[in-house]
Structures are given as structure tokens and as C-alpha cells.
Motif scaffolding. Sequence first.
Motif, short mmCIF file in Angstrom:
data_model
loop_
_atom_site.label_atom_id
_atom_site.label_comp_id
_atom_site.label_asym_id
_atom_site.label_seq_id
_atom_site.Cartn_x
_atom_site.Cartn_y
_atom_site.Cartn_z
N GLU A 285 65.12 26.92 64.10
CA GLU A 285 65.63 25.64 63.63
C GLU A 285 65.34 25.41 62.15
OE1 GLU A 285 67.38 24.29 65.94
OE2 GLU A 285 66.60 25.59 67.52
N VAL A 286 64.14 25.78 61.71
CA VAL A 286 63.73 25.62 60.32
C VAL A 286 63.11 26.93 59.84
CG1 VAL A 286 62.26 24.38 58.70
CG2 VAL A 286 63.28 23.16 60.60
N SER A 287 63.57 27.45 58.71
CA SER A 287 62.99 28.66 58.13
C SER A 287 62.60 28.39 56.69
CB SER A 287 63.96 29.83 58.23
OG SER A 287 65.14 29.55 57.50
N VAL A 288 61.81 29.30 56.11
CA VAL A 288 61.27 29.09 54.77
C VAL A 288 61.49 30.35 53.94
CG1 VAL A 288 59.24 28.47 53.42
CG2 VAL A 288 59.49 27.60 55.76
N LEU B 20 54.80 9.99 55.65
CA LEU B 20 53.99 11.20 55.76
C LEU B 20 52.91 11.22 54.68
CD1 LEU B 20 53.69 13.89 57.32
CD2 LEU B 20 55.15 14.93 55.57
N SER B 21 51.67 11.42 55.10
CA SER B 21 50.54 11.51 54.17
C SER B 21 49.71 12.75 54.51
CB SER B 21 49.65 10.27 54.26
OG SER B 21 50.35 9.11 53.86
N VAL B 22 49.22 13.41 53.46
CA VAL B 22 48.43 14.64 53.63
C VAL B 22 47.20 14.55 52.74
CG1 VAL B 22 48.38 17.14 53.37
CG2 VAL B 22 50.48 16.01 54.14
N ASP B 23 46.05 14.86 53.31
CA ASP B 23 44.80 14.93 52.56
C ASP B 23 44.26 16.35 52.59
OD1 ASP B 23 44.99 12.23 52.21
OD2 ASP B 23 43.28 11.70 53.49
N TYR B 24 43.54 16.70 51.52
CA TYR B 24 42.74 17.92 51.53
C TYR B 24 41.29 17.49 51.60
CZ TYR B 24 46.75 20.84 50.39
OH TYR B 24 47.96 21.51 50.44
N GLY B 25 40.63 17.86 52.70
CA GLY B 25 39.27 17.39 52.92
C GLY B 25 39.26 16.10 53.72
N GLN B 26 38.07 15.58 53.96
CA GLN B 26 37.91 14.38 54.77
C GLN B 26 36.89 13.44 54.13
OE1 GLN B 26 36.84 15.78 58.68
NE2 GLN B 26 38.93 16.38 59.20
N GLY B 27 36.94 12.20 54.59
CA GLY B 27 35.98 11.21 54.12
C GLY B 27 36.26 10.73 52.71
N ASP B 28 35.21 10.30 52.03
CA ASP B 28 35.36 9.73 50.69
C ASP B 28 35.78 10.76 49.65
OD1 ASP B 28 34.58 7.31 51.72
OD2 ASP B 28 32.46 7.57 51.18
N LEU C 157 54.06 18.97 50.64
CA LEU C 157 55.01 18.24 51.47
C LEU C 157 55.83 19.20 52.33
CD1 LEU C 157 56.51 15.67 52.30
CD2 LEU C 157 57.90 15.90 50.23
N ALA C 158 56.30 20.30 51.74
CA ALA C 158 57.10 21.27 52.49
C ALA C 158 56.27 21.94 53.59
CB ALA C 158 57.66 22.32 51.54
N HIS C 159 55.03 22.29 53.27
CA HIS C 159 54.18 22.93 54.27
C HIS C 159 53.81 21.96 55.39
CE1 HIS C 159 52.76 26.05 51.07
NE2 HIS C 159 53.95 26.33 51.57
N ALA C 160 53.68 20.69 55.07
CA ALA C 160 53.36 19.70 56.10
C ALA C 160 54.55 19.50 57.04
CB ALA C 160 52.96 18.38 55.46
N MET C 161 55.76 19.42 56.50
CA MET C 161 56.92 19.16 57.34
C MET C 161 57.27 20.34 58.24
SD MET C 161 59.98 19.35 54.51
CE MET C 161 61.32 19.83 55.57
N THR C 162 56.80 21.55 57.88
CA THR C 162 57.05 22.73 58.71
C THR C 162 55.82 23.15 59.49
OG1 THR C 162 56.60 24.09 56.75
CG2 THR C 162 58.90 23.63 57.24
N ARG C 163 54.75 22.36 59.41
CA ARG C 163 53.49 22.66 60.10
C ARG C 163 52.89 24.00 59.64
NH1 ARG C 163 53.18 20.48 65.39
NH2 ARG C 163 51.24 21.66 65.64
N LEU C 164 53.03 24.29 58.36
CA LEU C 164 52.45 25.50 57.78
C LEU C 164 51.28 25.16 56.86
CD1 LEU C 164 55.72 27.46 56.86
CD2 LEU C 164 54.07 28.06 58.65
#
Length: 338
Positions: free
Chosen positions: A98-101, A9-17, A49-56
Motif C-alpha cells: 500500500e505504501v512504499s519508500v 501527529l507529533s514525534v519526540d526523540y527521547g522522553q521526559g523534560d 514526519l515521513a518515517h512516522a507516517m510509515t512506521r519506520l
Amino acid sequence: MTVLEIRDLSVDYGQGDDAVHAVSSVDLTLERGEVLGLAGESGSGKSTLAHAMTRLLPPPGVITSGEVLYHGRRSSSDGPVDVLGLTPKELRAFRWSEVSVVFQGAMNSLNPVSTVEQQLGDVFRAHRRDMTAARRTERSRELLDLVGISADRLSAYPHQLSGGTRQRVMIAMALALEPEIVVMDEPTTALDVVVQRQILEKMMRLREQLGFAVVFITHDISLLVEFSDRIAIVYAGRVVEQAPAREIYRAAAHPYSRGLLNSFPALHGERRPLTGIPGSPPDLRHVPSGCPFHPRCPSAFDPCDQDTPALVPLGEHRSAACWLHTTSPRRRSGVGAT
């Protein structure tokens, strides 16, 4: 049995260079009924990481690669559910069931103009539409009793409750639909140490009683050592060590883990100086080459500033990403050997 599996799992803030790589190629598993702790300094990527795995994940956060596989009740004979592939309708049904926060700031998470009963009832109105009003009230009373709050607080507004009671309401809300996974994102940061312990002890008793798994996120590794079964240490968006909590406490394999452990006082035994970790976490826009921890590492040597170590197994249920426990590619070729 595995209930959640995170792959690459990889997460970026923003796009490109100009994109900031907040989470980079993380692999994690969560077993049924397990407490998995995520530790690291502020800005290390734990909450992302937590927000990415829960789609938040809020914009401009973007999941650039990976899978989040759920092996729980919604799984079918065809295999696990990929949370990242759920449609908005499927995702709405998945969350809270199934998943709560349990979020960090209960006062910011609760609606200040709605009573506790109204907010607990919102969960059932959204996910259990066939539930009657009388049953919603009855179930709300059961939930408050579960977390140790008197039922007469159902009519209270958030500002009429103490910080600890507000956080217990958040826990009750997270457990309303009996999920298999509860993500606790630094839930006790704003509370004093006595209330903090009460909240965590109550949560662990509920976990034993109800059998859900917990992802416990905090910068305080001393809490994780006490309350977690297994700990993953996160630095600069990468997992640098994974091991059972007792093994990390007794003999941490990564210098960063040792630095975190040496940053809090021992409650028993001889007094020892608190050494801490020099410097600050790296700016994720300009992560150092090689191992990102090497500018702060007291054990850094020749390959650390050039080659990024992979997370390699060190035995059963244990792994670390450090050149102290593996062989540099430059050393294998004879370059930089000592």
C-alpha cells in the motif's frame, strides 16, 4: 478523494523534560494521484514526519500523539485504517503493498552482496509467496523495463551500476507491488542535476501511468514548484504554509517560504539577487518562544516573539501560520497594538 490523512501527529526523540519535539501537531492530507511536496531546511522534521507516517521511525523516536488514516484498498466499510494501530503482522502486509519508500541513498539501501534480481525477488518472496520463480524473474524484467533499465542488468550488483541506475532500481522496487502511495525521501540528493531531472521526470511519468500518489520530500523548493501539485512548508517540526505549488511560487504567504524561494536563481526573466535566509534553523531542544521563525524573519513584529500562530485558512486549499495573516491574541486585547 483522500488516500492518506494525518491528524495532529507529533514525534519526540527521547522522553521526559529532555525530549526533543521533532514534529509538532502536523495535519496533512494526500489525495489520490497527487504529488504532495514537503520542503524545508535540513533538520526541519521532513524525514521524521515521513518515517512516522510509515512506521519506520527508529529509536529513540516516539510518536506521542495523532493518527495516520489510510483510505485506500485496505480500507473497509467500517472506515479507514489507522496505520499507527496496525499490529506487526498487519504492518508487514501494509508496507510495500500500500505504501512504499524510495530512500535517499540507493547505495546504502541496496544490499551490496546481492544482485538486482535477488533483491527484487525478495519483495515477491516476502509479499507474494505463491509467485513462482519464473514469474518473479518475468516480473523483475517488467519492472526494469518500466524504469528504463535493460533487463540484462538483473545480474548486476549495486557497485556495478551508476548512481542514477541504482536509484531507478530503488524506484522499480518501490513500484513492485503497485502501491497507492510512494514516499520519496530526498531521492536525488547525491545525483548530478542532469540525472536528477531524468529520475524525477521518469517518476512523474510513472505516476501518471500507474496513478499512485507521491509524498516528495526535499530541501530544494525549486524542484517541488516544478514537480508537485501542492506543497507543505515545514519549519521547526511544524507546517507553516500549505498551498498549490503555483500559488506558493507566485505569492508565498509565509516569510520562510519566501526566503526559500529567494534562495535559488530564476531560470527565466530578469536577474535578481539571491538573498537567502539569515541565521540557522533553531535547536529543537531550545525552540524560541512564539513563532519559531521570528529570530530570522525580516517581517517580525510585536506578537511574533510571544504568541505561536496557528495554521489558518487563507482561501481555498491554502493556509499559513503567520501573524501577518491573522490577529494576535494580545492585539485583540489591545496589548501591543500600534
